[in-house]
Design an enzyme around this catalytic site. Sequence first.
Site, PDB file in Angstrom:
ATOM      1  N   ASP A 199       1.952  -4.122  -9.560  1.00  0.00           N
ATOM      2  CA  ASP A 199       1.788  -5.285  -9.901  1.00  0.00           C
ATOM      3  C   ASP A 199       2.090  -5.403 -11.502  1.00  0.00           C
ATOM      4  OD1 ASP A 199       0.458  -5.480  -7.421  1.00  0.00           O
ATOM      5  OD2 ASP A 199      -1.492  -5.744  -8.367  1.00  0.00           O
ATOM      6  N   GLY A 235      -4.325 -12.287  -4.677  1.00  0.00           N
ATOM      7  CA  GLY A 235      -3.386 -11.411  -4.399  1.00  0.00           C
ATOM      8  C   GLY A 235      -1.997 -11.650  -4.972  1.00  0.00           C
ATOM      9  N   SER A 277      -3.106 -12.092 -10.798  1.00  0.00           N
ATOM     10  CA  SER A 277      -3.563 -12.843 -11.867  1.00  0.00           C
ATOM     11  C   SER A 277      -3.954 -11.615 -13.035  1.00  0.00           C
ATOM     12  CB  SER A 277      -4.760 -13.756 -11.695  1.00  0.00           C
ATOM     13  OG  SER A 277      -5.563 -13.269 -10.941  1.00  0.00           O
ATOM     14  N   HIS A 288       0.628  -1.213   0.040  1.00  0.00           N
ATOM     15  CA  HIS A 288       0.051   0.016   0.084  1.00  0.00           C
ATOM     16  C   HIS A 288       0.692   1.335  -0.102  1.00  0.00           C
ATOM     17  CE1 HIS A 288      -3.743  -1.990   0.124  1.00  0.00           C
ATOM     18  NE2 HIS A 288      -3.203  -2.830   0.959  1.00  0.00           N
TER      19      HIS A 288
HETATM   20  C1  GLA Z   1      -2.915  -4.288  -5.005  1.00  0.00           C
HETATM   21  C2  GLA Z   1      -3.030  -3.234  -6.029  1.00  0.00           C
HETATM   22  C3  GLA Z   1      -1.300  -2.654  -5.882  1.00  0.00           C
HETATM   23  C4  GLA Z   1      -0.814  -2.527  -4.514  1.00  0.00           C
HETATM   24  C5  GLA Z   1      -1.340  -3.486  -3.686  1.00  0.00           C
HETATM   25  C6  GLA Z   1      -0.947  -3.143  -2.110  1.00  0.00           C
HETATM   26  O1  GLA Z   1      -2.245  -5.688  -5.438  1.00  0.00           O
HETATM   27  O2  GLA Z   1      -2.950  -3.515  -7.429  1.00  0.00           O
HETATM   28  O3  GLA Z   1      -1.440  -1.703  -6.741  1.00  0.00           O
HETATM   29  O4  GLA Z   1      -1.462  -1.341  -3.945  1.00  0.00           O
HETATM   30  O5  GLA Z   1      -2.616  -4.047  -3.871  1.00  0.00           O
HETATM   31  O6  GLA Z   1       0.524  -3.047  -1.948  1.00  0.00           O
END
Ligand code: GLA
Length: 400
Positions: free
Chosen positions: A177, A129, A132, A35
């Site tokens: 991501d 998480g 995907s 985050h």
């Molecule tokens: C998800 C979001 C990312 C990031 C994480 C938390 O994976 O897609 O952009 O904010 O949560 O670190």
Amino acid sequence: MDAAELKGKFAEAFGYDEGIRIFFAPGRVNFIGEHTDYNGGYVLPAALTFGTWAAASTREDGIYRFRSTNFDTKVESDVSEMIYKKEDDWANYPKGVLRELIQLAGPENSKHYHGADILYHGNIPNGAGLSSSASIELVTGLALSKLAGIDIPMIELVKLAQRAENHFVGVNCGIMDQFAVGMGKEGQAMALKCDTLEYDYMPVKIDGYKLVITNTNKQRGLADSKYNVRRRECEQGLEMIKTVIPHVKSLGDVSFEVWEKVRHVIKDPVIGRRVEHVIMENERVLAAMRVLERNDLNEFGALMIQKHESLRDLYEVTGAELDTLFDEASKVEGCIGTCMTGAGFGGCTVSLVKDDEVDTFKERVAEKYTAKTGLVPTFYICEIGDGATEKLKEEKQSRF
Ligand code: GLA
């Protein structure tokens, strides 16, 4: 499955087997820096060896057909009709990416996007998480641009995939991501500053240990709306800090020393906790980079533990399932670090576990977790792999 079998499935799905090219994009795990991305801070993710494969072949009639071995929904759209439709389900990700590709190409070059058939096959657990969605976005961006004969630098595909997710799918995620999935390198984590996109690869040498991902297998439900609430709380915190230091652009630019001086301006305790997490988490990424350089795995593990505690107590995105995994994993001798990874509210933990303790780890954690939550966890031993790429014939092809 391997490349030949995937081509076979493509032939079954579309009725021909000429001109098929194979592309791959991984999932990702994030070690520290949770985050912080949408706060302009640092993150430390790595690409995984599991991910999404795409077998793709070009067409001339302007039609794009999207199929998957993982989902039943089949979607067929004309290139001029890349609009979000709820019933298109997972295929909204590739449609969103294609719309961005066409926009990037502009009126001159968009004619090169004249149709394709594309069959996906993924082995990342969905909604766990492990990105995907970024994986399907990047594999699509790479495959469809290559089929169109347009070379787009990976970093541009990364940004384009984030735009597709933000504007088409409507999830307000940060850049982490897509960056990890696009830019990953075997055996390396990436230390990325999310506002400037400056980054460094950092070798992760864990001889004698394994990275174990544990899936809570909890359905996530309201995750997206809570995610957006956290984003808003951070924005409010930033505005309050700006009343005393107007030039600050993001929470990622506020050091712990500065925070100590200005924290009094945030009167709301909830917002105070959120901001404190972001600032401390950012400091933890910087510490983790130093620790990785001297390969001090125990210290790295300690930072993972602090990260989880902060996400639990300050940012409040863990929940009973992730906390149970964390508590039980921490009790296993030989587990030197463990934390949730990704957005939270369910999903996975990642743990650093001594080689010869991995079986005990799985047994003990599974037993206690099921007893407390009624859910059965899944374990994956994870290896750090490469980012999105075309799988060329001459490379040794692995099974997936
Ligand atoms: C998800 C979001 C990312 C990031 C994480 C938390 O994976 O897609 O952009 O904010 O949560 O670190």
